[in-house]
Design a protein around this motif. Structure first.
Motif, mmCIF file in Angstrom:
data_model
loop_
_atom_site.group_PDB
_atom_site.id
_atom_site.type_symbol
_atom_site.label_atom_id
_atom_site.label_comp_id
_atom_site.label_asym_id
_atom_site.label_seq_id
_atom_site.Cartn_x
_atom_site.Cartn_y
_atom_site.Cartn_z
ATOM 1 N N ARG A 64 0.760 -1.252 0.096
ATOM 2 C CA ARG A 64 -0.210 -0.184 0.012
ATOM 3 C C ARG A 64 1.017 1.252 0.158
ATOM 4 N N THR A 65 1.996 1.373 -0.752
ATOM 5 C CA THR A 65 2.802 2.502 -0.756
ATOM 6 C C THR A 65 2.158 3.351 -1.591
ATOM 7 N N THR A 66 2.337 4.596 -0.971
ATOM 8 C CA THR A 66 1.797 5.955 -1.764
ATOM 9 C C THR A 66 2.568 6.872 -1.681
ATOM 10 N N GLY A 67 2.658 8.011 -2.602
ATOM 11 C CA GLY A 67 3.490 9.067 -2.576
ATOM 12 C C GLY A 67 3.126 10.256 -2.009
ATOM 13 N N VAL A 68 3.786 11.221 -1.364
ATOM 14 C CA VAL A 68 3.565 12.654 -1.172
ATOM 15 C C VAL A 68 3.177 13.637 -2.019
ATOM 16 N N LEU A 69 3.977 13.503 -3.064
ATOM 17 C CA LEU A 69 3.865 14.423 -4.312
ATOM 18 C C LEU A 69 3.488 13.966 -5.593
ATOM 19 N N ALA A 70 3.344 14.633 -6.583
ATOM 20 C CA ALA A 70 2.892 14.057 -7.857
ATOM 21 C C ALA A 70 4.149 13.251 -8.212
ATOM 22 N N ASN A 71 5.330 13.756 -8.336
ATOM 23 C CA ASN A 71 6.564 12.960 -8.773
ATOM 24 C C ASN A 71 6.582 11.647 -8.029
ATOM 25 N N ASN A 72 6.256 11.536 -6.827
ATOM 26 C CA ASN A 72 6.384 10.227 -6.131
ATOM 27 C C ASN A 72 5.403 9.373 -6.663
ATOM 28 N N THR A 78 4.755 4.431 -12.694
ATOM 29 C CA THR A 78 5.310 3.661 -13.763
ATOM 30 C C THR A 78 6.208 2.649 -13.719
ATOM 31 N N GLY A 79 6.309 2.256 -12.307
ATOM 32 C CA GLY A 79 7.070 1.135 -11.905
ATOM 33 C C GLY A 79 8.289 1.195 -11.525
ATOM 34 N N ILE A 80 9.047 2.475 -11.669
ATOM 35 C CA ILE A 80 10.311 2.571 -11.391
ATOM 36 C C ILE A 80 10.681 2.820 -9.680
ATOM 37 N N ARG A 81 9.512 2.634 -9.000
ATOM 38 C CA ARG A 81 9.562 2.455 -7.505
ATOM 39 C C ARG A 81 8.684 1.526 -7.161
ATOM 40 N N PRO A 82 9.082 0.642 -6.474
ATOM 41 C CA PRO A 82 7.924 -0.779 -6.120
ATOM 42 C C PRO A 82 6.769 -0.142 -5.306
ATOM 43 N N THR A 83 5.625 -0.854 -5.397
ATOM 44 C CA THR A 83 4.345 -0.401 -4.775
ATOM 45 C C THR A 83 4.217 -1.413 -3.706
ATOM 46 N N ARG A 84 4.808 -2.505 -3.738
ATOM 47 C CA ARG A 84 4.807 -3.419 -2.549
ATOM 48 C C ARG A 84 6.112 -4.584 -2.709
ATOM 49 N N GLY A 279 8.293 12.237 -0.627
ATOM 50 C CA GLY A 279 8.619 10.901 0.069
ATOM 51 C C GLY A 279 7.764 10.136 -0.103
ATOM 52 N N TYR A 280 7.545 9.136 0.791
ATOM 53 C CA TYR A 280 6.578 7.870 0.402
ATOM 54 C C TYR A 280 6.299 7.395 1.748
ATOM 55 N N SER A 281 5.064 6.526 1.878
ATOM 56 C CA SER A 281 4.799 5.986 3.202
ATOM 57 C C SER A 281 4.020 4.669 2.563
ATOM 58 N N GLU A 282 4.033 3.720 3.577
ATOM 59 C CA GLU A 282 3.589 2.179 3.110
ATOM 60 C C GLU A 282 2.912 1.298 4.393
#
Length: 299
Positions: A64-72, A78-84, A279-282
């Motif tokens: 359940r990874t989410t980003g703080v900003l639009a670029n996150n 796009t898959g360049i950072r994992p969501t799980r 940044g991110y949170s999960e």
């Protein structure tokens, strides 16, 4: 007449001799009846302490990874950072336990003499050697702000999970067949965990861009079951009674633990923080299975 008297005297002498001879013969009494000795009646009532060791199979889930900003969020989409990601790790566990049992009945219910319901409480703490780091990368043509670019860009992502020890406080309910006990158990679990996520910078596998950790004592629940057997005094394992306790029992059990879920935040650090990259949170969750054997000394 004299002949008749002589015959009568001879008969008396012969009868007397026969009676005396018969008295000297061994008697033929009925053979004794040997009844088997009754089995010793064991009671599970009492306090105990012991040790255990076995195998632990742990899992830590990052999802359940989410980003703080639009670029996150664009990096996630796009898959360049994992969501799980899930870390699976197994290893050795060893520790000790203390508890108290109380047996209801025991005078001959289902299962015969010595059988009955057993209730109790047990607390334990054990070392676990779960410590694993997973690192993987991907290469794309997305630049630092997730904008398409001609140059290939590699990003390294890393997850770490550690469980140093696990403890429980559980109730136990079972049924005893004299020296043999089958039980179920469940209750409170706690453990010392360390979970960390690091996203490294574009083409910079040693420079963290986003990093955060979640560690400390986490709590949850545990459940399972097992079997336990009380050794007899003449058992070939009686040498285990090094403390000269009133009884020694051996057990095998399975436990399922779950230390709950937390939110792990990993903001931008270093150069990424200076650029204001968000940044991110999960969600992160630690759980697993334990199969172990133990020995208890009953007092």
């Amino acid at each position: 007449m004299r002949v008749a008297g002589l015959l009568l005297s001879t008969a008396v002498v012969a009868l007397t001799a026969t009676t005396a001879f018969a008295a000297d013969l061994p008697s033929r009494a009925a053979p004794p009846v040997y009844a088997p000795a009754p089995l010793p009646v064991f009671t599970w009532t009492g306090a105990y302490l012991g040790i255990n060791a076995g195998y632990v199979d742990g899992t830590t889930r990052f999802d359940r990874t989410t980003g703080v900003l639009a670029n996150n969020n664009a990096s996630l989409n796009t898959g360049i950072r994992p969501t799980r990601h899930t870390i699976g790790d197994d290893g050795f566990t060893a520790g000790g336990q203390i508890g108290y049992n109380y047996q209801l009945g025991g005078l001959g219910g289902f299962g015969g003499v010595g059988s009955g319901i057993v209730v109790g409480v047990e607390a334990d703490a054990a070392y676990t050697d779960l410590d694993r780091t997973d690192t993987f990368s991907n290469t794309s043509n997305f630049g630092a702000l997730v904008t398409p670019g001609a140059a290939a860009t590699t990003r390294v992502n890393q997850y770490r999970s550690e469980l140093d020890f696990l403890g429980t406080v559980r109730g136990r309910v079972g049924y005893a067949f004299n020296q043999f006990l089958i039980f179920g158990t469940g209750g409170f679990a706690y453990g010392d965990v360390n979970r960390r996520t690091t996203y490294y910078g574009p083409n910079a596998d040693t420079t963290p861009f986003f990093q955060g950790s979640n560690n400390g004592i986490k709590t949850g629940y545990v459940y399972g079951g097992g079997i336990e057997y009380a050794l007899t005094a003449n058992s070939f394992l009686s040498f285990l009674n090094v403390f000269h306790s009133s009884a020694v029992t051996i057990k095998a059990e399975y436990l399922r633990y779950d230390l709950g879920s937390d939110t792990l935040t990993f903001p931008a650090v270093g150069a990424a923080a200076a650029l204001g990259l968000g940044g991110y949170s999960e969600r992160v969750r630690t759980e697993g299975d334990i199969a172990r054997a133990g020995i208890n000394y009953k007092f």
